[in-house]
Motif scaffolding. Structure first.
Motif, PDB file in Angstrom:
ATOM      1  N   MET A   1      -2.490  11.061 -26.498  1.00 38.75           N
ATOM      2  CA  MET A   1      -1.949  11.627 -25.269  1.00 38.75           C
ATOM      3  C   MET A   1      -3.078  12.211 -24.436  1.00 38.75           C
ATOM      4  O   MET A   1      -4.035  12.761 -24.961  1.00 38.75           O
ATOM      5  CB  MET A   1      -0.932  12.716 -25.616  1.00 38.75           C
ATOM      6  N   ASN A   2      -2.960  12.063 -23.136  1.00 36.13           N
ATOM      7  CA  ASN A   2      -3.973  12.582 -22.227  1.00 36.13           C
ATOM      8  C   ASN A   2      -3.912  14.098 -22.157  1.00 36.13           C
ATOM      9  O   ASN A   2      -2.854  14.692 -22.248  1.00 36.13           O
ATOM     10  CB  ASN A   2      -3.759  12.034 -20.813  1.00 36.13           C
ATOM     11  N   GLU A   3      -5.074  14.684 -21.929  1.00 33.00           N
ATOM     12  CA  GLU A   3      -5.140  16.122 -21.690  1.00 33.00           C
ATOM     13  C   GLU A   3      -4.586  16.395 -20.302  1.00 33.00           C
ATOM     14  O   GLU A   3      -4.769  15.624 -19.368  1.00 33.00           O
ATOM     15  CB  GLU A   3      -6.598  16.569 -21.773  1.00 33.00           C
ATOM     16  N   MET A   4      -3.870  17.525 -20.162  1.00 38.16           N
ATOM     17  CA  MET A   4      -3.306  17.891 -18.868  1.00 38.16           C
ATOM     18  C   MET A   4      -4.353  18.654 -18.061  1.00 38.16           C
ATOM     19  O   MET A   4      -5.054  19.514 -18.594  1.00 38.16           O
ATOM     20  CB  MET A   4      -2.050  18.741 -19.049  1.00 38.16           C
ATOM     21  N   VAL A   5      -4.433  18.329 -16.773  1.00 40.05           N
ATOM     22  CA  VAL A   5      -5.413  18.937 -15.877  1.00 40.05           C
ATOM     23  C   VAL A   5      -4.677  19.566 -14.700  1.00 40.05           C
ATOM     24  O   VAL A   5      -3.797  18.947 -14.101  1.00 40.05           O
ATOM     25  CB  VAL A   5      -6.404  17.869 -15.361  1.00 40.05           C
ATOM     26  N   ARG A   6      -5.050  20.795 -14.353  1.00 40.54           N
ATOM     27  CA  ARG A   6      -4.411  21.495 -13.235  1.00 40.54           C
ATOM     28  C   ARG A   6      -4.848  20.854 -11.920  1.00 40.54           C
ATOM     29  O   ARG A   6      -6.035  20.689 -11.659  1.00 40.54           O
ATOM     30  CB  ARG A   6      -4.791  22.965 -13.257  1.00 40.54           C
ATOM     31  N   VAL A   7      -3.863  20.490 -11.079  1.00 41.22           N
ATOM     32  CA  VAL A   7      -4.161  19.888  -9.778  1.00 41.22           C
ATOM     33  C   VAL A   7      -3.727  20.762  -8.616  1.00 41.22           C
ATOM     34  O   VAL A   7      -4.104  20.510  -7.481  1.00 41.22           O
ATOM     35  CB  VAL A   7      -3.542  18.479  -9.629  1.00 41.22           C
ATOM     36  N   ALA A   8      -2.911  21.786  -8.903  1.00 39.55           N
ATOM     37  CA  ALA A   8      -2.441  22.659  -7.822  1.00 39.55           C
ATOM     38  C   ALA A   8      -2.025  24.002  -8.396  1.00 39.55           C
ATOM     39  O   ALA A   8      -1.649  24.108  -9.564  1.00 39.55           O
ATOM     40  CB  ALA A   8      -1.269  22.027  -7.092  1.00 39.55           C
ATOM     41  N   VAL A   9      -2.084  25.023  -7.548  1.00 38.41           N
ATOM     42  CA  VAL A   9      -1.574  26.347  -7.882  1.00 38.41           C
ATOM     43  C   VAL A   9      -0.612  26.738  -6.765  1.00 38.41           C
ATOM     44  O   VAL A   9      -0.992  26.764  -5.598  1.00 38.41           O
ATOM     45  CB  VAL A   9      -2.696  27.400  -8.009  1.00 38.41           C
ATOM     46  N   ALA A  10       0.632  26.979  -7.138  1.00 39.68           N
ATOM     47  CA  ALA A  10       1.666  27.336  -6.164  1.00 39.68           C
ATOM     48  C   ALA A  10       1.902  28.837  -6.182  1.00 39.68           C
ATOM     49  O   ALA A  10       1.703  29.491  -7.205  1.00 39.68           O
ATOM     50  CB  ALA A  10       2.956  26.599  -6.491  1.00 39.68           C
ATOM     51  N   GLY A  11       2.348  29.354  -5.065  1.00 30.54           N
ATOM     52  CA  GLY A  11       2.598  30.786  -4.945  1.00 30.54           C
ATOM     53  C   GLY A  11       3.836  31.243  -5.690  1.00 30.54           C
ATOM     54  O   GLY A  11       3.949  32.407  -6.054  1.00 30.54           O
ATOM     55  N   ASP A  12       4.779  30.312  -5.904  1.00 30.20           N
ATOM     56  CA  ASP A  12       5.999  30.661  -6.630  1.00 30.20           C
ATOM     57  C   ASP A  12       6.613  29.408  -7.247  1.00 30.20           C
ATOM     58  O   ASP A  12       6.126  28.300  -7.031  1.00 30.20           O
ATOM     59  CB  ASP A  12       7.006  31.367  -5.714  1.00 30.20           C
ATOM     60  N   VAL A  13       7.669  29.596  -8.015  1.00 22.87           N
ATOM     61  CA  VAL A  13       8.298  28.490  -8.735  1.00 22.87           C
ATOM     62  C   VAL A  13       8.852  27.442  -7.770  1.00 22.87           C
ATOM     63  O   VAL A  13       8.713  26.235  -8.002  1.00 22.87           O
ATOM     64  CB  VAL A  13       9.416  29.015  -9.667  1.00 22.87           C
ATOM     65  N   THR A  14       9.444  27.873  -6.675  1.00 23.83           N
ATOM     66  CA  THR A  14      10.016  26.925  -5.713  1.00 23.83           C
ATOM     67  C   THR A  14       8.953  25.984  -5.168  1.00 23.83           C
ATOM     68  O   THR A  14       9.146  24.765  -5.111  1.00 23.83           O
ATOM     69  CB  THR A  14      10.707  27.689  -4.555  1.00 23.83           C
ATOM     70  N   GLU A  15       7.826  26.540  -4.773  1.00 28.09           N
ATOM     71  CA  GLU A  15       6.733  25.722  -4.249  1.00 28.09           C
ATOM     72  C   GLU A  15       6.213  24.772  -5.326  1.00 28.09           C
ATOM     73  O   GLU A  15       5.941  23.599  -5.060  1.00 28.09           O
ATOM     74  CB  GLU A  15       5.608  26.628  -3.749  1.00 28.09           C
ATOM     75  N   ALA A  16       6.077  25.270  -6.557  1.00 30.46           N
ATOM     76  CA  ALA A  16       5.600  24.441  -7.665  1.00 30.46           C
ATOM     77  C   ALA A  16       6.562  23.288  -7.937  1.00 30.46           C
ATOM     78  O   ALA A  16       6.138  22.152  -8.172  1.00 30.46           O
ATOM     79  CB  ALA A  16       5.428  25.291  -8.921  1.00 30.46           C
ATOM     80  N   GLU A  17       7.858  23.568  -7.873  1.00 30.50           N
ATOM     81  CA  GLU A  17       8.845  22.515  -8.100  1.00 30.50           C
ATOM     82  C   GLU A  17       8.803  21.473  -6.986  1.00 30.50           C
ATOM     83  O   GLU A  17       9.024  20.285  -7.242  1.00 30.50           O
ATOM     84  CB  GLU A  17      10.246  23.115  -8.236  1.00 30.50           C
ATOM     85  N   GLU A  18       8.505  21.886  -5.760  1.00 32.94           N
ATOM     86  CA  GLU A  18       8.360  20.936  -4.657  1.00 32.94           C
ATOM     87  C   GLU A  18       7.170  20.004  -4.914  1.00 32.94           C
ATOM     88  O   GLU A  18       7.263  18.793  -4.698  1.00 32.94           O
ATOM     89  CB  GLU A  18       8.184  21.670  -3.333  1.00 32.94           C
ATOM     90  N   ILE A  19       6.068  20.563  -5.366  1.00 30.49           N
ATOM     91  CA  ILE A  19       4.886  19.759  -5.684  1.00 30.49           C
ATOM     92  C   ILE A  19       5.208  18.817  -6.845  1.00 30.49           C
ATOM     93  O   ILE A  19       4.860  17.632  -6.812  1.00 30.49           O
ATOM     94  CB  ILE A  19       3.679  20.657  -6.018  1.00 30.49           C
ATOM     95  N   GLN A  20       5.892  19.342  -7.853  1.00 30.69           N
ATOM     96  CA  GLN A  20       6.272  18.530  -9.010  1.00 30.69           C
ATOM     97  C   GLN A  20       7.145  17.351  -8.563  1.00 30.69           C
ATOM     98  O   GLN A  20       6.966  16.227  -9.036  1.00 30.69           O
ATOM     99  CB  GLN A  20       7.004  19.394 -10.037  1.00 30.69           C
ATOM    100  N   GLU A  21       8.060  17.574  -7.642  1.00 34.98           N
ATOM    101  CA  GLU A  21       8.932  16.508  -7.148  1.00 34.98           C
ATOM    102  C   GLU A  21       8.132  15.459  -6.372  1.00 34.98           C
ATOM    103  O   GLU A  21       8.384  14.266  -6.485  1.00 34.98           O
ATOM    104  CB  GLU A  21      10.057  17.085  -6.280  1.00 34.98           C
ATOM    105  N   ILE A  22       7.157  15.901  -5.577  1.00 35.13           N
ATOM    106  CA  ILE A  22       6.278  14.967  -4.865  1.00 35.13           C
ATOM    107  C   ILE A  22       5.584  14.063  -5.874  1.00 35.13           C
ATOM    108  O   ILE A  22       5.521  12.843  -5.706  1.00 35.13           O
ATOM    109  CB  ILE A  22       5.228  15.730  -4.017  1.00 35.13           C
ATOM    110  N   LEU A  23       5.081  14.667  -6.940  1.00 34.75           N
ATOM    111  CA  LEU A  23       4.370  13.890  -7.956  1.00 34.75           C
ATOM    112  C   LEU A  23       5.315  12.941  -8.687  1.00 34.75           C
ATOM    113  O   LEU A  23       4.970  11.782  -8.932  1.00 34.75           O
ATOM    114  CB  LEU A  23       3.660  14.826  -8.936  1.00 34.75           C
TER     115      LEU A  23
END
Length: 69
Positions: A1-23
């Motif tokens: 399995m590949n190692e996970m690498v941080r690609v973004a830091v969101a200010g809150d859970v909502t923003e992080a979930e939006e980025i996750q959905e884009i991905l």
């Protein structure tokens, strides 16, 4: 399995979930994690970092990107 690498830091859970959905829309697996303070990190497999960065840039409005003042 590949190692996970941080690609973004969101200010809150909502923003992080939006980025996750884009991905996810781009076919990239993404995991959320706790960052410093109240921030939330978004990580992807190491093999998908460049594709993830491109997807985030393509789906993010220029005003949303944090840059120079």
């Amino acid at each position: 399995m590949n190692e996970m690498v941080r690609v973004a830091v969101a200010g809150d859970v909502t923003e992080a979930e939006e980025i996750q959905e884009i991905l996810r829309s781009a076919g990239i697996e993404a995991e959320l994690g706790d960052g410093e303070d109240d921030s939330v990190t978004v990580s992807v497999p190491e093999s998908s970092v460049e594709q993830a960065q491109d997807a985030i840039e393509a789906m993010t409005e220029p005003d949303d990107i944090v840059g120079e003042p």
